[in-house]
Design a protein around this motif. Structure first.
Motif, short mmCIF file in Angstrom:
data_model
loop_
_atom_site.label_atom_id
_atom_site.label_comp_id
_atom_site.label_asym_id
_atom_site.label_seq_id
_atom_site.Cartn_x
_atom_site.Cartn_y
_atom_site.Cartn_z
N THR A 180 44.01 16.45 64.43
CA THR A 180 43.27 17.66 64.72
C THR A 180 44.11 18.56 65.62
O THR A 180 44.93 18.08 66.40
CB THR A 180 41.92 17.34 65.40
N ASN A 181 43.93 19.85 65.49
CA ASN A 181 44.64 20.83 66.31
C ASN A 181 43.75 22.05 66.50
O ASN A 181 42.54 21.98 66.29
CB ASN A 181 45.99 21.20 65.68
N TRP A 182 44.35 23.17 66.90
CA TRP A 182 43.53 24.35 67.20
C TRP A 182 43.18 25.17 65.96
O TRP A 182 42.45 26.16 66.06
CB TRP A 182 44.24 25.23 68.23
N ILE A 183 43.67 24.79 64.80
CA ILE A 183 43.33 25.51 63.57
C ILE A 183 41.98 25.00 63.06
O ILE A 183 41.84 23.81 62.79
CB ILE A 183 44.41 25.33 62.49
N LYS A 184 40.98 25.88 62.93
CA LYS A 184 39.62 25.49 62.57
C LYS A 184 39.17 26.24 61.30
O LYS A 184 38.32 27.13 61.34
CB LYS A 184 38.65 25.79 63.72
#
Length: 291
Positions: A180-184
């Motif tokens: 998971t990362n900051w791209i949503k």
């Protein structure tokens, strides 16, 4: 006399050393006290996510005599449906198996979901218990594509800072295995976003503030019931607590100052190519203690 004169600088030096030790000890104790009394700085903690249970209302704003609850509320007989032991075991096992299929899904399709289903799951969440029956929750359902994208812009902007600066290496490394990362992307693709706000206080008919006891605990229980209701309806989500986004999202969604964002849930069906981490849950003996 000559001996005393020759020893005077020695005495002065000893006195200076003693004064220095005393001052150092005093300052050390003062710093130690200040360290204990001063809360640790945690810049990554979103002010809106702090527990509002201890929210102190201004004394002149609180009505100590009346909080809007009818003292003479009627109490009525309660009739409960009773199941046989066999039926209880069967129902509890089936419910466990249903909820055990729940997974956090970050790949949600844009396939439409009946609005009536969303209405029903939020009605279900609204059956949650709350402190003094204050029901301190607001469920904001967002389906407008423009608003969903604005929410995504706010969340991704803050999340990139969270990952790079606020969260720290340990937290970021713990999340790597979940990929998971900051791209949503799901904030755009999910047919609905449900933003759950806790009302840290309410308003009385006389215009004074109303205390909402245990508001964060109450709303958190409602969120758990909502997750179970979504699973029961065949819908999926991922629990999102967007740090440092609360104030901006509150303004965007025109929510009042007494409402603080607690949780953001994208809701929909999984994409056909969706994947989830191969995680296991703790066995019963690790989470239950019988005495």
């Amino acid at each position: 006399m000559a001996l005393f004169s020759s020893l005077t600088p020695v005495f002065i030096a000893i006195i200076c050393v003693l004064i220095g030790v005393i001052l150092k000890k005093t300052n050390g104790e003062k710093e130690k006290h200040e360290t204990k009394s001063k809360p640790l700085s945690r810049p990554w903690v979103d002010e809106d996510l702090k527990d509002g249970t201890d929210h102190h209302l201004e004394e002149e704003d609180v009505d100590e005599e009346w909080q809007g609850l009818d003292e003479n509320v009627a109490h009525v007989p309660f009739f409960a449906e009773r199941y046989s032991e066999g039926e209880m075991i069967k129902r509890s096992q089936m419910f466990y198996e249903l909820l055990n299929k729940r997974r956090s899904v970050r790949f949600l399709s844009d396939e439409p979901v009946p609005r009536e289903v969303i209405d029903n799951v939020i009605r279900t969440a609204g059956t949650s218990p709350s402190g003094a029956h204050t029901e301190p929750w607001t469920f904001v359902v967002v389906q407008d594509p423009y608003l969903k994208h604005k929410i995504r812009e706010i969340v991704e902007g803050e999340e990139e800072i969270n990952y790079k600066k606020r969260m720290g290496d340990r937290w970021v490394n713990d999340l790597k295995r979940l990929r998971t990362n900051w791209i949503k992307e799901y904030l755009d693709t999910a047919p609905y976003l449900i933003l759950i706000f806790k009302q840290v206080y309410g308003w009385l008919p006389n215009g004074k503030k109303k205390t909402h006891y245990y508001n964060e605990i109450s709303v958190s229980i409602a969120c758990g019931i909502l997750l179970a209701a979504l699973q029961n309806a065949g819908l999926y989500t991922v629990t999102s607590t967007p740090l440092n986004c609360g104030p901006q999202l509150r303004v965007l969604l025109q929510r009042p100052a007494n409402e603080k964002l607690l949780l953001l849930l994208p809701v929909g069906y999984p994409k056909k190519e969706a994947t989830v981490p191969a995680l296991t849950r703790k066995p019963l003996e690790d989470i239950m203690v019988v005495m």
